[in-house]
Design a protein around this motif. Structure first.
Motif, PDB file in Angstrom:
ATOM      1  N   GLN A   3       0.802  -1.221   0.000  1.00  0.00           N
ATOM      2  CA  GLN A   3       0.000   0.000   0.000  1.00  0.00           C
ATOM      3  C   GLN A   3       0.839   1.277   0.000  1.00  0.00           C
ATOM      4  OE1 GLN A   3      -3.457  -0.058   2.613  1.00  0.00           O
ATOM      5  NE2 GLN A   3      -3.229  -2.279   2.881  1.00  0.00           N
ATOM      6  N   GLY A   4       2.076   1.207   0.508  1.00  0.00           N
ATOM      7  CA  GLY A   4       2.936   2.385   0.479  1.00  0.00           C
ATOM      8  C   GLY A   4       3.620   2.563  -0.859  1.00  0.00           C
ATOM      9  N   LEU A   5       4.175   1.452  -1.390  1.00  0.00           N
ATOM     10  CA  LEU A   5       4.893   1.506  -2.662  1.00  0.00           C
ATOM     11  C   LEU A   5       4.088   0.887  -3.809  1.00  0.00           C
ATOM     12  CD1 LEU A   5       8.480   0.569  -1.400  1.00  0.00           C
ATOM     13  CD2 LEU A   5       7.457   2.841  -1.674  1.00  0.00           C
ATOM     14  N   HIS A   6       2.899   0.360  -3.485  1.00  0.00           N
ATOM     15  CA  HIS A   6       1.941  -0.135  -4.492  1.00  0.00           C
ATOM     16  C   HIS A   6       2.494  -1.294  -5.325  1.00  0.00           C
ATOM     17  CE1 HIS A   6      -0.378   3.384  -3.409  1.00  0.00           C
ATOM     18  NE2 HIS A   6       0.641   4.157  -3.715  1.00  0.00           N
ATOM     19  N   VAL A   7       3.193  -2.198  -4.646  1.00  0.00           N
ATOM     20  CA  VAL A   7       3.676  -3.409  -5.294  1.00  0.00           C
ATOM     21  C   VAL A   7       3.377  -4.582  -4.370  1.00  0.00           C
ATOM     22  CG1 VAL A   7       5.654  -4.667  -6.215  1.00  0.00           C
ATOM     23  CG2 VAL A   7       5.524  -2.186  -6.491  1.00  0.00           C
ATOM     24  N   GLY A   8       2.542  -5.522  -4.819  1.00  0.00           N
ATOM     25  CA  GLY A   8       2.195  -6.679  -4.006  1.00  0.00           C
ATOM     26  C   GLY A   8       3.348  -7.659  -3.899  1.00  0.00           C
ATOM     27  N   LEU A   9       3.410  -8.397  -2.795  1.00  0.00           N
ATOM     28  CA  LEU A   9       4.494  -9.347  -2.583  1.00  0.00           C
ATOM     29  C   LEU A   9       4.574 -10.390  -3.690  1.00  0.00           C
ATOM     30  CD1 LEU A   9       4.329 -10.061   1.274  1.00  0.00           C
ATOM     31  CD2 LEU A   9       5.930  -8.591   0.045  1.00  0.00           C
ATOM     32  N   GLN A  10       3.404 -10.808  -4.210  1.00  0.00           N
ATOM     33  CA  GLN A  10       3.408 -11.863  -5.221  1.00  0.00           C
ATOM     34  C   GLN A  10       4.023 -11.403  -6.535  1.00  0.00           C
ATOM     35  OE1 GLN A  10       0.738 -10.437  -3.931  1.00  0.00           O
ATOM     36  NE2 GLN A  10      -0.898 -10.111  -5.442  1.00  0.00           N
ATOM     37  N   HIS A  11       4.194 -10.073  -6.692  1.00  0.00           N
ATOM     38  CA  HIS A  11       4.783  -9.531  -7.917  1.00  0.00           C
ATOM     39  C   HIS A  11       6.254  -9.139  -7.742  1.00  0.00           C
ATOM     40  CE1 HIS A  11       0.775  -9.517  -9.526  1.00  0.00           C
ATOM     41  NE2 HIS A  11       0.331  -8.664  -8.625  1.00  0.00           N
TER      42      HIS A  11
ATOM     43  N   ILE B 144      17.154   6.554   6.726  1.00  0.00           N
ATOM     44  CA  ILE B 144      17.061   6.728   5.274  1.00  0.00           C
ATOM     45  C   ILE B 144      15.774   6.137   4.711  1.00  0.00           C
ATOM     46  CG2 ILE B 144      18.140   6.064   3.075  1.00  0.00           C
ATOM     47  CD1 ILE B 144      20.838   6.115   4.562  1.00  0.00           C
ATOM     48  N   MET B 145      15.276   5.089   5.325  1.00  0.00           N
ATOM     49  CA  MET B 145      14.170   4.290   4.767  1.00  0.00           C
ATOM     50  C   MET B 145      12.945   5.113   4.343  1.00  0.00           C
ATOM     51  SD  MET B 145      13.560   0.986   4.199  1.00  0.00           S
ATOM     52  CE  MET B 145      12.199  -0.171   4.016  1.00  0.00           C
ATOM     53  N   PRO B 146      12.430   6.031   5.160  1.00  0.00           N
ATOM     54  CA  PRO B 146      11.207   6.747   4.744  1.00  0.00           C
ATOM     55  C   PRO B 146      11.415   7.744   3.609  1.00  0.00           C
ATOM     56  CG  PRO B 146      12.012   7.622   6.822  1.00  0.00           C
ATOM     57  CD  PRO B 146      12.838   6.398   6.524  1.00  0.00           C
ATOM     58  N   LYS B 147      12.675   8.006   3.235  1.00  0.00           N
ATOM     59  CA  LYS B 147      12.956   8.926   2.134  1.00  0.00           C
ATOM     60  C   LYS B 147      13.000   8.208   0.786  1.00  0.00           C
ATOM     61  CE  LYS B 147      15.697  11.732   5.335  1.00  0.00           C
ATOM     62  NZ  LYS B 147      17.036  12.280   5.659  1.00  0.00           N
ATOM     63  N   ILE B 148      12.848   6.888   0.831  1.00  0.00           N
ATOM     64  CA  ILE B 148      12.960   6.080  -0.381  1.00  0.00           C
ATOM     65  C   ILE B 148      11.581   5.872  -0.996  1.00  0.00           C
ATOM     66  CG2 ILE B 148      13.506   3.746  -1.199  1.00  0.00           C
ATOM     67  CD1 ILE B 148      15.748   3.690   0.882  1.00  0.00           C
ATOM     68  N   SER B 149      11.500   5.959  -2.325  1.00  0.00           N
ATOM     69  CA  SER B 149      10.208   5.802  -2.996  1.00  0.00           C
ATOM     70  C   SER B 149      10.181   4.646  -3.991  1.00  0.00           C
ATOM     71  CB  SER B 149       9.831   7.095  -3.727  1.00  0.00           C
ATOM     72  OG  SER B 149      10.838   7.455  -4.654  1.00  0.00           O
TER      73      SER B 149
ATOM     74  N   ALA C  96      14.102   0.315  -1.416  1.00  0.00           N
ATOM     75  CA  ALA C  96      13.553  -0.038  -0.111  1.00  0.00           C
ATOM     76  C   ALA C  96      14.011  -1.432   0.317  1.00  0.00           C
ATOM     77  CB  ALA C  96      12.029   0.036  -0.138  1.00  0.00           C
ATOM     78  N   ILE C  97      14.085  -2.357  -0.627  1.00  0.00           N
ATOM     79  CA  ILE C  97      14.559  -3.707  -0.317  1.00  0.00           C
ATOM     80  C   ILE C  97      16.017  -3.673   0.118  1.00  0.00           C
ATOM     81  CG2 ILE C  97      15.119  -5.947  -1.331  1.00  0.00           C
ATOM     82  CD1 ILE C  97      12.603  -5.645  -3.049  1.00  0.00           C
TER      83      ILE C  97
END
Length: 415
Positions: free
Chosen positions: A244-252, A307-312, A317-318
């Motif tokens: 929901q934050g980065l809009h990429v589901g785990l399955q993808h 640094i983490m919350p500044k990453i989009s 992020a990984i």
């Protein structure tokens, strides 16, 4: 059942490694399966946080009793009973979160109680079997099973949920637990009484007051709290952050979503090998080795959390979450082995006390994260709301590193 090829202590270490891996497959798997079911049912983030934290309530009340029972009757038997208990509770988990929330909460509390006996029992067993010069790498290997289990869960279980639903995850986890229990029953043994006598069971007298007043013990407790605050928040909420934050589901996300836990697995073992090397080669004494490796791990993790919350982007992020968790895993060769240095006779009890603090960190961190995200008008989709989620543990990491550097000891405090 003994092996003629491997020393029994290595079989014990290998089995405890698999033990922690299976436990973390279960924890990661439930988070993934329940998150999928809760999202489909329209469950709020705050309610999701409340239910995900139910495990930790049960886990928190059984840590110290787990260490005490393992001290009295032996960690081997306690581990066996604990595995049977949590696997039976796991397979009874209902699927629908809308109409069975109270039942699911009760079952997660029961699973937490049963698994709360495991880590203190593991450390009681390791303290009895493993000689001092192998402690760091043995404990690091055992605990690295947690991260390999989490990586396995992140890689395979989203697909299992997608194709077969949450029930398939619960059944698979229960079967893995029962399989481990069977292997443990047939291939583990109690240590000979003459083996490492200073770590043998201490009888009925336990110096509770001295343990609770010891600053080196509290240095371990503080760092265990911070380590698990970060770990449990990321384990429980990274799926939501990516989805929901980065809009990429785990399955993808393919295999890349497992990177943080694979890095933890590697760095945990690197930390253990480096710490044992420093101690055996007398490059540093035990205290300086523990403080140095703990400090490096926690300070680097704090920088990553900043640094983490500044990453989009997802890939960044990984990588950042991998640095955070990998650094903390390296630091475990400091605080997480230290209870065997200062209290080999009472290793399970001291671990139970410090792991209780770590469990409360899970309760606080998972619930607080849900509240923070729920408070935002955009919920988890607001990347700004994650700034506080990651900023709080960053401060804790710096504070904990300072406490351990000041008060930790490498000498035996309790005879």
């Amino acid at each position: 059942m003994a092996s003629s090829k491997w020393p029994q202590r290595r079989i014990i270490v290998l089995l405890t490694f698999v033990c922690t891996a299976v436990c973390y497959v279960e924890r990661t798997g439930f988070s993934i399966a329940y998150t999928a079911a809760a999202n489909s049912a329209g469950i709020t983030q705050k309610s999701k946080g409340n239910l995900l934290s139910a495990f930790f309530y049960g886990y928190s009340i059984s840590q110290v009793p787990g260490g005490w029972v393992a001290q009295r009757i032996g960690g081997r038997r306690v581990l066996l009973w604990s595995f049977f208990a949590w696997t039976l509770a796991c397979i009874a988990t209902p699927i629908d979160p809308r109409h069975n929330s109270a039942v699911i909460i009760l079952i997660r509390v029961l699973v937490g109680v049963a698994q709360g006996f495991i880590i203190p029992s593991v450390h009681t067993v390791l303290a009895q079997w493993v000689p001092p010069h192998e402690r760091s790498r043995s404990v690091s290997l055992t605990t690295s099973g947690m991260y390999l289990g989490a990586a396995f869960g992140m890689l395979f279980l989203p697909e299992l949920v997608h194709w077969s639903g949450p029930r398939a995850v619960y059944v698979m986890e229960a079967l893995m637990g029962l399989t481990w229990a069977i292997f443990w029953h047939f291939y583990s043994t109690d240590p000979p009484l003459s083996e490492h006598p200073k770590a043998s069971a201490a009888g009925t007298h336990i110096p509770w007051k001295k343990i609770l007043q010891s600053l080196p013990v509290w240095a371990i407790v503080v760092n265990n709290y911070t380590f698990h605050y970060v770990l449990y928040v990321l384990m429980s909420w990274l799926p939501t952050y990516f989805d929901q934050g980065l809009h990429v589901g785990l399955q993808h996300m393919g295999a890349s979503k497992t990177m943080p836990y694979v890095v933890m697995f590697v760095m945990s073992n690197v930390g253990g090998l480096v710490a044992d090397y420093f101690v055996t080669r007398k490059i540093m004494n035990v205290a300086h080795t523990r403080k140095w490796i703990n400090g490096v791990g926690f300070v680097v993790a704090a920088a990553g959390l900043g640094i983490m919350p500044k990453i989009s982007s997802v890939q960044s992020a990984i990588v950042c979450s991998s640095v955070i968790l990998g650094s903390l895993a390296l630091g475990r060769a400091g605080f997480a082995v230290n209870h065997m240095d200062i209290a080999p006779r009472y290793a399970g009890i001291v671990m139970g006390i410090s792991n209780t603090a770590g469990t409360f960190a899970g309760i606080v961190g998972v619930n607080l994260t849900g509240w923070i995200l729920q408070s935002s008008s955009q919920g988890p989709a607001d990347l700004g709301s994650w700034r506080l989620v990651f900023g709080l543990p960053a401060v804790l990491c710096v504070f904990s590193a300072a406490v351990f550097c000041k008060y930790a000891s490498g000498d035996r405090v309790f005879e």
